[in-house]
Design an enzyme around this catalytic site. Structure first.
Site, PDB file in Angstrom:
ATOM      1  N   CYS A 180      -3.045   1.189   8.956  1.00 15.47           N
ATOM      2  CA  CYS A 180      -1.944   0.430   8.379  1.00 15.47           C
ATOM      3  C   CYS A 180      -2.337  -0.970   7.937  1.00 15.47           C
ATOM      4  O   CYS A 180      -2.763  -1.789   8.731  1.00 15.47           O
ATOM      5  CB  CYS A 180      -0.843   0.338   9.408  1.00 15.47           C
ATOM      6  SG  CYS A 180      -0.539   1.928  10.136  1.00 15.47           S
ATOM      7  N   GLU A 194       0.839  -1.193   0.000  1.00 14.15           N
ATOM      8  CA  GLU A 194       0.000   0.000   0.000  1.00 14.15           C
ATOM      9  C   GLU A 194       0.871   1.239   0.000  1.00 14.15           C
ATOM     10  O   GLU A 194       1.969   1.229   0.541  1.00 14.15           O
ATOM     11  CB  GLU A 194      -0.835   0.054   1.293  1.00 14.15           C
ATOM     12  CG  GLU A 194      -1.805  -1.084   1.421  1.00 14.15           C
ATOM     13  CD  GLU A 194      -2.614  -1.011   2.713  1.00 14.15           C
ATOM     14  OE1 GLU A 194      -2.656   0.066   3.349  1.00 14.15           O
ATOM     15  OE2 GLU A 194      -3.194  -2.040   3.077  1.00 14.15           O
TER      16      GLU A 194
HETATM   17  N1  SAH Z   1       7.412  -0.459  11.310  1.00 16.56           N
HETATM   18  C1  SAH Z   1       7.522   0.966  11.390  1.00 16.56           C
HETATM   19  C2  SAH Z   1       6.754   1.726  10.332  1.00 16.56           C
HETATM   20  C3  SAH Z   1       5.380   1.249   9.947  1.00 16.56           C
HETATM   21  S1  SAH Z   1       4.069   1.449  11.119  1.00 16.56           S
HETATM   22  C4  SAH Z   1       7.148   1.449  12.777  1.00 16.56           C
HETATM   23  O1  SAH Z   1       6.794   0.623  13.613  1.00 16.56           O
HETATM   24  O2  SAH Z   1       7.252   2.637  13.055  1.00 16.56           O
HETATM   25  C5  SAH Z   1       3.726   3.167  11.141  1.00 16.56           C
HETATM   26  C6  SAH Z   1       3.038   3.651  12.410  1.00 16.56           C
HETATM   27  O3  SAH Z   1       1.640   3.303  12.423  1.00 16.56           O
HETATM   28  C7  SAH Z   1       3.638   3.040  13.645  1.00 16.56           C
HETATM   29  O4  SAH Z   1       3.763   4.000  14.665  1.00 16.56           O
HETATM   30  C8  SAH Z   1       2.594   1.995  13.985  1.00 16.56           C
HETATM   31  O5  SAH Z   1       2.714   1.600  15.312  1.00 16.56           O
HETATM   32  C9  SAH Z   1       1.309   2.721  13.662  1.00 16.56           C
HETATM   33  N2  SAH Z   1       0.112   1.866  13.554  1.00 16.56           N
HETATM   34  C10 SAH Z   1       0.042   0.558  13.252  1.00 16.56           C
HETATM   35  N3  SAH Z   1      -1.229   0.110  13.280  1.00 16.56           N
HETATM   36  C11 SAH Z   1      -2.002   1.170  13.619  1.00 16.56           C
HETATM   37  C12 SAH Z   1      -3.423   1.345  13.827  1.00 16.56           C
HETATM   38  N4  SAH Z   1      -4.284   0.344  13.671  1.00 16.56           N
HETATM   39  N5  SAH Z   1      -3.842   2.589  14.172  1.00 16.56           N
HETATM   40  C13 SAH Z   1      -2.980   3.618  14.305  1.00 16.56           C
HETATM   41  N6  SAH Z   1      -1.653   3.511  14.116  1.00 16.56           N
HETATM   42  C14 SAH Z   1      -1.155   2.295  13.787  1.00 16.56           C
END
Ligand code: SAH
Length: 366
Positions: A357, A92
């Site tokens: 995400c 995505e």
């Molecule tokens: N792996 C990296 C980058 C991808 S995730 C990281 O962990 O930073 C990007 C951000 O979105 C991260 O802060 C992650 O914790 C957050 N995230 C994941 N799922 C989410 C959700 N359902 N709602 C809000 N933020 C979410």
């Protein structure tokens, strides 16, 4: 036999490829310009002969990604793409039109191995790392969405474009853990800076806290922004929702992050998802979003150069959490402010198009 992907060829290879089709040398330069603007097919390349456009589309693919779904939010600000890679994997990417420019959120891996308990991206595990070209192609998809073929009189110059028609910011916050694919991510950032003119300070890498990866970024030495997905102020709580915390403890992650920001005199971005849980009466209880945790987070960050981005959790059906109320979110923020911590609540964008995400990719796989 799969078709060659022109974007993946070097300039010399592209010249050779076109030469074999009886084309003059300048053709490679013309086609490279179209590719760098995200042209999805040769049919879009207006200044090359029509027969060549047709021939090229039958023997070659332009970019290493193909759009299989495109969703537009009702407010027109957010466009989300589901893209297919050459081996059939999907990723995505999201284009966000903001007051400060056009920001693209790119994926660094197909899937994710990190296993964070609140996240949709990791549910199907890690498929593979993306190549630098596959990451780059995501910003080209966004660039084409913004400007299409209407560029002829204007070079791409995102840092100075008053019309705001180009990609100006990149966040590596899509699916995957960028610091598990560090060398390709670095290669991608170098090229986004060199070939698209996107400034280091407009590029953000977000990590769940892979310490050797942060150290590699320090050694690399470019003054990009670093974001840490913290989500909990104690090791005990963090280990419950982020398995990576069993490998790299909070203090190790923050120590590496402060070393990075000190090197570049940059503000560290801290991401903190606010999570609740449903109890047996169906009411939402706060999980990591209680006033006590707000105080603990303040202690952890006191006196440091950072900005806490509070992110109300985007609901994911498969995950056993709930979003806290708006009041609870503000109460949490007020405590940070009282303690002198810079903080803001991340505006939710494109929730009407499943922008949390990994949701689009997950739903496509079901
Ligand atoms: N792996 C990296 C980058 C991808 S995730 C990281 O962990 O930073 C990007 C951000 O979105 C991260 O802060 C992650 O914790 C957050 N995230 C994941 N799922 C989410 C959700 N359902 N709602 C809000 N933020 C979410």
């Amino acid at each position: 036999m799969t078709k060659p992907i022109l974007f993946n060829l070097t300039d010399a290879e592209l010249t050779q490829f076109l030469g074999d089709m009886g084309q003059p040398k300048f053709r490679a330069k013309q086609i490279r310009e179209w590719l760098m603007r995200g042209a999805p097919d040769a049919a879009s390349m207006k200044n090359i002969p029509e027969t060549l456009r047709r021939d090229l589309d039958s023997v070659a693919q332009m970019l290493p990604v193909k759009i299989i779904k495109k969703l537009q939010s009702a407010d027109g600000e957010t466009t989300k793409f589901l893209l297919e890679l050459n081996d059939g994997e999907t990723i995505e990417c999201v284009l966000m039109r903001t007051t400060y420019g056009n920001s693209v959120c790119v994926s660094s891996q197909a899937g994710c191995a990190m296993g964070c308990r609140f996240c949709a991206s990791t549910l199907l595990g890690l498929k593979r790392n993306l190549t630098a070209n596959e990451i780059f192609a995501q910003i080209l998809i966004a660039q084409w969405e913004l400007r299409g073929d209407k560029f002829s009189d204007k070079p791409i110059r995102p840092n100075g474009d008053a019309n705001n028609n180009d990609v100006s910011h990149i966040v590596i916050m899509g699916t995957g853990e960028p610091l598990q694919n560090t060398e390709n991510v670095i290669d991608f950032i170098e090229r986004a800076n060199r070939d698209m003119g996107i400034g280091w300070r407009r590029i953000t890498v977000s990590t769940c806290g892979i310490v050797p990866g942060i150290e590699r970024l320090i050694e690399w030495g470019r003054p990009i922004n670093l974001a840490i997905s913290l989500h909990a102020p104690t090791d005990e709580l963090r280990s419950q929702i982020m398995p990576i915390n069993n490998k790299y403890k909070l203090s190790q992650v923050l120590d590496a992050a402060w070393r990075f920001t000190d090197t570049h005199n940059r503000q560290l971005m801290i991401e903190y998802i606010l999570l609740g849980r449903r109890n047996e009466n169906g009411d939402t209880e706060l999980y990591n979003a209680t006033p006590e945790y707000a105080e603990k987070l303040s202690e952890l960050l006191a006196g440091k150069n950072c900005m806490v981005n509070l992110i109300p959790w985007n609901a994911v059906d498969e995950r056993d959490f709930a979003s806290p109320s708006g009041n609870a979110v503000h109460r949490f923020q007020d405590i940070l402010i009282k303690n002198g911590i810079h903080t803001r609540i991340r505006r939710e964008r494109g929730t009407d198009i499943g922008s949390a995400c990994g949701q689009l990719r997950l739903n496509n796989a079901k």
